[in-house]
Motif scaffolding. Structure first.
Motif, PDB file in Angstrom:
ATOM      1  N   GLY A 134       0.825  -1.204   0.000  1.00 19.32           N
ATOM      2  CA  GLY A 134       0.000   0.000   0.000  1.00 19.32           C
ATOM      3  C   GLY A 134       0.855   1.247   0.000  1.00 19.32           C
ATOM      4  O   GLY A 134       1.969   1.253   0.538  1.00 19.32           O
ATOM      5  N   CYS A 135       0.333   2.301  -0.619  1.00 19.21           N
ATOM      6  CA  CYS A 135       1.032   3.587  -0.648  1.00 19.21           C
ATOM      7  C   CYS A 135      -0.015   4.689  -0.580  1.00 19.21           C
ATOM      8  O   CYS A 135      -0.927   4.742  -1.418  1.00 19.21           O
ATOM      9  CB  CYS A 135       1.882   3.739  -1.909  1.00 19.21           C
ATOM     10  N   GLU A 136       0.127   5.542   0.396  1.00 19.30           N
ATOM     11  CA  GLU A 136      -0.720   6.728   0.487  1.00 19.30           C
ATOM     12  C   GLU A 136       0.158   7.945   0.246  1.00 19.30           C
ATOM     13  O   GLU A 136       1.041   8.253   1.057  1.00 19.30           O
ATOM     14  CB  GLU A 136      -1.393   6.810   1.858  1.00 19.30           C
ATOM     15  N   LEU A 137      -0.086   8.592  -0.899  1.00 22.10           N
ATOM     16  CA  LEU A 137       0.760   9.716  -1.313  1.00 22.10           C
ATOM     17  C   LEU A 137       0.153  11.025  -0.844  1.00 22.10           C
ATOM     18  O   LEU A 137      -1.013  11.329  -1.127  1.00 22.10           O
ATOM     19  CB  LEU A 137       0.917   9.721  -2.835  1.00 22.10           C
ATOM     20  N   HIS A 138       0.967  11.796  -0.132  1.00 17.06           N
ATOM     21  CA  HIS A 138       0.528  13.101   0.341  1.00 17.06           C
ATOM     22  C   HIS A 138       1.755  13.979   0.528  1.00 17.06           C
ATOM     23  O   HIS A 138       2.744  13.561   1.129  1.00 17.06           O
ATOM     24  CB  HIS A 138      -0.242  12.976   1.660  1.00 17.06           C
ATOM     25  N   ALA A 139       1.680  15.199  -0.012  1.00 17.76           N
ATOM     26  CA  ALA A 139       2.764  16.181   0.146  1.00 17.76           C
ATOM     27  C   ALA A 139       4.101  15.621  -0.315  1.00 17.76           C
ATOM     28  O   ALA A 139       5.150  15.875   0.294  1.00 17.76           O
ATOM     29  CB  ALA A 139       2.855  16.656   1.586  1.00 17.76           C
ATOM     30  N   GLY A 140       4.079  14.820  -1.390  1.00 25.35           N
ATOM     31  CA  GLY A 140       5.321  14.331  -1.974  1.00 25.35           C
ATOM     32  C   GLY A 140       5.940  13.155  -1.255  1.00 25.35           C
ATOM     33  O   GLY A 140       7.066  12.753  -1.581  1.00 25.35           O
ATOM     34  N   VAL A 141       5.245  12.563  -0.273  1.00 24.78           N
ATOM     35  CA  VAL A 141       5.786  11.441   0.496  1.00 24.78           C
ATOM     36  C   VAL A 141       4.826  10.262   0.386  1.00 24.78           C
ATOM     37  O   VAL A 141       3.612  10.414   0.548  1.00 24.78           O
ATOM     38  CB  VAL A 141       6.000  11.812   1.973  1.00 24.78           C
ATOM     39  N   CYS A 142       5.365   9.063   0.122  1.00 23.79           N
ATOM     40  CA  CYS A 142       4.586   7.839   0.059  1.00 23.79           C
ATOM     41  C   CYS A 142       4.688   7.127   1.403  1.00 23.79           C
ATOM     42  O   CYS A 142       5.773   6.704   1.820  1.00 23.79           O
ATOM     43  CB  CYS A 142       5.106   6.943  -1.069  1.00 23.79           C
ATOM     44  N   GLU A 143       3.541   7.016   2.092  1.00 29.53           N
ATOM     45  CA  GLU A 143       3.457   6.259   3.346  1.00 29.53           C
ATOM     46  C   GLU A 143       3.102   4.818   2.980  1.00 29.53           C
ATOM     47  O   GLU A 143       1.999   4.532   2.530  1.00 29.53           O
ATOM     48  CB  GLU A 143       2.383   6.858   4.249  1.00 29.53           C
ATOM     49  N   MET A 144       4.052   3.892   3.181  1.00 30.63           N
ATOM     50  CA  MET A 144       3.893   2.531   2.687  1.00 30.63           C
ATOM     51  C   MET A 144       3.512   1.572   3.805  1.00 30.63           C
ATOM     52  O   MET A 144       3.871   1.757   4.968  1.00 30.63           O
ATOM     53  CB  MET A 144       5.182   2.059   2.015  1.00 30.63           C
TER      54      MET A 144
END
Length: 656
Positions: free
Chosen positions: A592-602
């Motif tokens: 999973g990847c949640e992209l926000h403000a240029g950062v991928c939270e995996m």
């Protein structure tokens, strides 16, 4: 002619003091008029004059005073030498010299303002007048004519004015260094060089006139147009009862073979009563950027290109467009993408577009082709019914590769906020091998199709209510909630939700040279947002599809997945054992990847560990393999760069 009523008054008091007083009810001339004049002639040779009212053309001043250093009244000649006149609201005084022969009804008048210009006037017995204007500073008009202060005129004018009331009036001259500008900046000009000639002669109930204008230097911004010198015009008409009738005007404009106009202007009401403009064989490559782009796409004028030719006509009433005809001959239009890419283009295009305010018309165009982004479009015909400010298209089929875009029941209405409307769209199946080749992607099998029952258009936005489906890799992608903002602008946005089901990993990894993985995955991408066609936000999840199928992963795929995870990713198997096997079994893939403000939270399969590690590939079978990530936060540009390098085969993966 002069109409004078003069009263020479001597009183005992005046005689005793040696003061001569002269009162004149009025002096009328077609060019000017004075009323309630009072002259005082002291014995020291000075002259003072009080003027109750002064009229020059249609402008009037009251309660003026003129002090003359010298002058007098003798032999019916009234003289003022080195006079100083102060006008209400005008900062600088006016130098005045005149000699008026009351009997001969002739004279001279000279007006000057320091170094800001001179007007020398000769008045003749037959009522005619001649004025020579020398280097007149037009900034004076801001004070002399208060109505012009809002446009701040300036420059120097030299010319000759001849007034022959029984015959004609002529004005010829040249403006140099002319400029003007409104406070809102919507009307402005600099360094204008213009030659003008006007001739008026008495007509039935008014004046007949002829005029020529030759704009030789400078430029002007007349919102929304930026216009440069090089325009020449000749016109004639009549003027009566406050109305200017332009019977015919011929205009020389770069890129236009012929341009003619006519108009009626009501100066008392300050309105354009009616007007007509006709042009023939205009070169769109020349006139398009100057006269079309500012109207249709002012924010994208530098990206809009034109070709071919157009002829047409427009009619106006009371300032509103009432009728239009445009005939295109091999015309072409292109709008480059906001990122400098190909954007959108149509042409060559030929046909006729008529429009009438109060009745329906039919437009018919043949478009030889075009492109959208990297997709070439085939030739098509556009037939539209135009009713006032509404356009209706029953069906429009635009060929694309081996399929087509088919629009049905399209309607557009020009309302208060701009063009709004809708219809439906069907994408006839497009071959994915042809499509991927056209847009420069690795070849993929399958087809793309779509059924959009609700297509909505509003200023700067296109929204699709249905679904777009792509059959690919033995599965499908389904996009819903599609919404485009400024699709051809520099800040284009796309919003969508995407689901992918039963994607064959063997075909996918073979297509992108990622290694070999057998099995199937499902994916969901929610709240996808693209800016200039690049992702800036989404919540994505990839998981193994349910069901029974072969699940194997190659050593190269393991290395590439580890490389995507960076230094924190590892293969949970001893390095020595890894070298003995080409493929490994797995039970599940999850990422999973949640992209926000240029950062991928995996994240991965299940809950992450206390130390933040997460499982990307869970082993199963013999030999089994786990791939674990230890860095849940990765900069999106870094992740994209890693993926591109992996696909290009330039990454030497580190397996720990």
């Amino acid at each position: 002619m002069f109409l004078c009523t003069a009263l020479l008054m001597w009183s005992p008091a005046a005689t005793a003091l040696g003061v001569l007083s002269l009162k004149i009810d009025r002096v009328e001339h077609p060019a000017f008029g004075l009323a309630n004049l009072s002259f005082d002639f002291p014995s020291d040779g000075r002259v003072s004059l009080s003027i109750g009212a002064l009229r020059i053309a249609d402008h009037r001043w009251r309660r003026l005073r003129l002090e003359c250093a010298g002058g007098g009244f003798d032999a019916a000649v009234l003289r003022c030498e080195r006079g100083v006149l102060r006008l209400p609201g005008v900062r600088e005084s006016v130098r005045v010299d005149f000699a008026l022969d009351m009997v001969a009804r002739a004279g001279t008048l000279e007006l000057s303002v320091a170094t800001r210009g001179r007007i020398a006037i000769e008045l003749f017995a037959d009522g005619s007048a001649r004025a020579n204007v020398s280097a007149l500073d037009l900034t004076l008009l801001r004070e002399w004519v208060p109505g012009l202060a809002s446009v701040s005129p300036g420059g120097r004018f030299d010319g000759v004015f001849n007034w022959r009331p029984s015959r004609d009036i002529e004005l010829s001259g040249r403006l140099d260094g002319g400029h003007f500008g409104t406070r809102d900046g919507l009307q402005a000009a600099e360094n204008l060089g213009v030659e003008v000639s006007i001739r008026l002669s008495p007509g039935v109930g008014g004046w007949d006139w002829q005029a020529t204008l030759d704009w030789q230097d400078g430029a002007a911004y007349l919102h929304p147009f930026y216009v440069e010198a090089g325009i020449w015009a000749r016109a004639h008409g009549d003027f009566s009862d406050g109305r200017l009738n332009v019977r015919e005007a011929a205009i020389s404009l770069e890129g236009v073979e012929q341009l003619a106009a006519s108009a009626v202007i009501d100066f008392r009401a300050g309105s354009l009563v009616r007007a007509a403009v006709a042009l023939a064989n205009a070169d769109l490559a020349v006139v398009g950027p100057k006269w079309v782009a500012p109207l249709v796409a002012p924010a994208a004028g530098d990206r809009l290109k034109f070709a071919g030719r157009v002829s047409g006509a427009m009619e106006f009433e009371h300032g509103e467009l009432r009728a239009l005809d445009a005939v295109f001959d091999e015309a072409g239009f292109s709008l480059a993408g906001g990122d400098g890419g190909p954007g959108l283009a149509f042409g060559p295009m030929s046909g006729h577009v008529p429009w009438r305010e109060n009745r329906s018309t039919q437009a018919s165009l043949h478009i030889g082709g075009g492109w959208w982004q990297k997709l070439a479009l085939g030739a098509f015909d556009l037939d539209a019914r135009i009713e006032g400010r509404a356009v209706r298209v029953d069906r429009l089929r635009i060929p694309v590769l081996d399929g087509a875009l088919v629009f049905d029941d399209l309607s557009l209405n020009d309302g208060d906020v701009g063009w709004v409307g809708g219809g439906s769209l069907v994408v006839e199946p497009l071959s994915m091998p042809l499509l991927t080749e056209a847009i420069g992607l690795p070849s993929m099998s399958g087809v793309l199709s779509a059924s959009i029952p609700g297509l909505r258009v509003s200023p700067g936005e296109v929204a699709l209510d249905g679904a777009m489906v792509v059959s690919v890799f033995d599965g499908y992608l389904r996009a819903t909630g599609l919404r485009l903002l400024e699709p051809f602008g520099v800040g284009s946005h796309l919003f969508a939700d995407i689901e992918a089901r039963h994607i064959d990993l063997a075909q996918l990894t073979e297509t992108f040279s990622f290694g070999s993985i057998s099995g199937f995955v499902d994916a969901d991408i929610r709240a996808l947002e693209l800016v200039r066609w690049k992702p800036v936000g989404f919540a994505a999840r990839i998981d193994s599809s349910p069901g029974h199928y072969r699940r194997r992963i190659s050593q190269r795929a393991v290395q590439n997945i580890s490389a995507l995870g960076g230094a924190g990713a590892m293969a949970a198997i001893q390095r020595g054992i890894l070298g003995f096997f080409d493929t490994f079994g797995y039970s599940r893939i999850g990422f999973g990847c949640e992209l926000h403000a240029g950062v991928c939270e995996m994240d991965g399969i299940g809950k992450p560990g206390a130390d933040g590690r997460f499982v990307i590939v869970s082993g199963g079978g013999i030999p089994a393999l786990d791939v674990i990530g230890y860095n849940p936060r990765v900069d999106w540009p870094v992740l994209v760069d890693r993926l591109q390098r992996v696909i290009a085969g330039n990454t030497a993966a580190e397996v720990r």
